[in-house]
Design an enzyme around this catalytic site. Structure first.
Site: not given
Ligand code: DGY
Length: 325
Positions: A155-156, A236-237, A261, A266, A285, A287-288
Site C-alpha cells: 500500500r505504501i 520500513s525497518r 528513518d 533504535e 522513525h 514515518g507515521s
Molecule cells: C508502523 O506503523 O509500522 C510505523 O513504522 C511505526 O512503527
C-alpha cells in the site's frame, strides 16, 4: 459487565471516550514508554491490550491469562510472535491504510532532502558558511525524471509510486514477490528482478515488512549492484538493510548517499558512523508521526480492541492470525 482492557500509551480524549463506552479500562498516561514490570502488572486481569509495540514472549503471555487480543498501534507487527499468539488463541491486529499517505510523504521528504542536500545545506546557512560554499558542495542531484526503484509494492509503495510518477515525472521500477499488474497499469511501472532494479535506479527504496526473508535483504552484494551515485532510502525497518554493509558502502563511495528513518538498533546509538556522514539524512522513525495519522491509527486500534473483547470481528487482524477468527 464490561470487558477489561489496558491502554499502554496516552491517547486523545476522543479515543479514550470511545473505549470507555465499551470497556472498563486503565491507561498509561506518561510520555515515556511503559516499563515492563508495570505493563506486566497491568495486564494480569485484562482481556484486551492496546499498545504501540508489544514484544510478545511466552513470559509476557503468561502474565495475562485472560488476554484475547493485542491491538497494535502500528502497521508493522514484527514484534508480535504470531506463532506463539496462535498457540494461546490470542488475536493480533494492526493499523493499515490510515498511514499510507503520511509515510509516503516522509519518504519523499527523505528523497528530496538527501538528493538536494537540504539538511546539509541548512546547516551551512545557519552557521554562516553561505559564502564559503564551493560548487561541488552546492550541486546536488535531480529527483524529477530520474529512476526510482521500489522494493516492496504494498500500500505504501503504491502511494510513493503515485507521487513519483504523477508529481515528479519519475520512471518507477519495482520488485515484489507478486506482480501488481493493476498498479503497473495505473502508474506505468515496470516489474524488475532485484538485481536489475538495483542496477538501474537512481533512488532505491526499501518498503517491505520485516520477516525472516527480508532481514538483510540489502547487504554487501546488493549495495555493490547499485549505481555509484544512487541513494538508498529506508523507511520500513532497520533490519531490512545490513547496516554494517551500508556503512562500508557509504564510506567507500560505493553508493551516493542514504535517507534513513529506521535503524538496526533504535534509538540509534550516538556512536553510529552513519550519524557523522554528510551524505546521510536521518529521521527518528517518524514515518507515521503526524497528528492526523497518529490519531487515525489510535482510533483504528481502539476499534479493533473493542471488537476483539466484545465478541465482534476486528477489521484488521494480521494475516498470520486470521484463522483464529
Ligand atoms: C508502523 O506503523 O509500522 C510505523 O513504522 C511505526 O512503527
Amino acid at each position: 459487565m464490561k470487558p477489561k482492557v489496558f491502554i499502554a500509551k496516552p491517547v486523545s480524549q476522543q479515543v479514550e471516550d470511545y473505549i470507555a463506552g465499551h470497556c472498563d479500562y486503565r491507561i498509561w498516561r506518561e510520555e515515556e514508554s511503559i516499563p515492563n514490570d508495570i505493563l506486566f502488572d497491568e495486564i494480569k486481569d485484562v482481556q484486551g491490550l492496546m499498545i504501540p509495540k508489544a514484544k510478545v514472549t511466552e513470559n509476557f503471555i503468561k502474565q495475562a491469562p485472560n488476554l484475547k487480543i493485542i491491538s497494535h498501534i502500528s502497521v508493522g507487527y514484527d514484534t508480535l510472535d504470531t506463532d506463539l499468539m496462535a498457540d494461546y488463541n490470542i488475536i493480533g491486529t494492526h493499523t493499515p491504510y490510515v498511514l499510507d499517505d503520511t509515510v509516503a510523504d516522509l519518504i519523499f521528504g527523505l528523497i528530496l532532502s538527501s538528493s538536494r542536500r537540504i539538511s546539509q545545506l541548512d546547516q551551512y546557512v545557519k552557521v554562516g558558511k553561505w559564502d564559503k560554499l564551493d560548487e561541488p558542495t552546492f550541486l546536488s542531484k535531480d529527483v524529477h525524471h530520474s529512476t526510482l526503484g521500489i522494493i516492496g509494492m504494498g500500500r505504501i509503495g503504491e502511494q510513493v509510486a503515485k507521487r513519483a510518477t504523477q508529481g515528479f515525472d519519475m520512471n518507477v521500477l519495482y520488485y515484489n514477490r507478486n506482480a501488481r499488474p493493476e498498479v503497473e497499469k495505473k502508474y506505468g511501472l515496470k516489474k524488475e528482478s532485484l538485481e536489475q532494479l538495483l542496477n538501474k535506479s537512481d533512488f532505491v527504496l526499501t518498503m517491505v515488512p520485516l520477516t525472516e526473508e527480508t532481514q538483510h535483504l540489502i547487504g554487501e552484494r546488493e549495495l555493490k549492484q547499485m549505481k555509484e551515485d544512487a541513494i538508498l532510502i529506508n523507511a520500513s525497518r532497520g533490519q531490512v538493510v545490513d547496516e554494517k554493509a551500508l556503512i562500508h558502502a557509504l564510506g567507500e563511495g560505493m553508493i551516493g548517499g542514504a535517507g534513513l528513518d529506521v535503524f538496526e538498533n533504535e534509538p540509534v546509538e550516538p556512536s553510529n558512523p552513519l550519524l557523522k556522514m554528510d551524505n546521510v539524512v536521518t529521521t527518528p522513525h517518524i514515518g507515521s508521526a503526524t497528528a492526523q495519522a497518529r490519531e487515525a491509527m489510535a482510533m483504528k486500534a481502539a476499534e479493533n480492541l473493542v471488537a476483539g473483547v466484545t465478541g465482534g470481528k476486528p477489521e484488521n487482524v494480521v494475516e498470520e492470525l486470521k484463522h483464529l477468527l
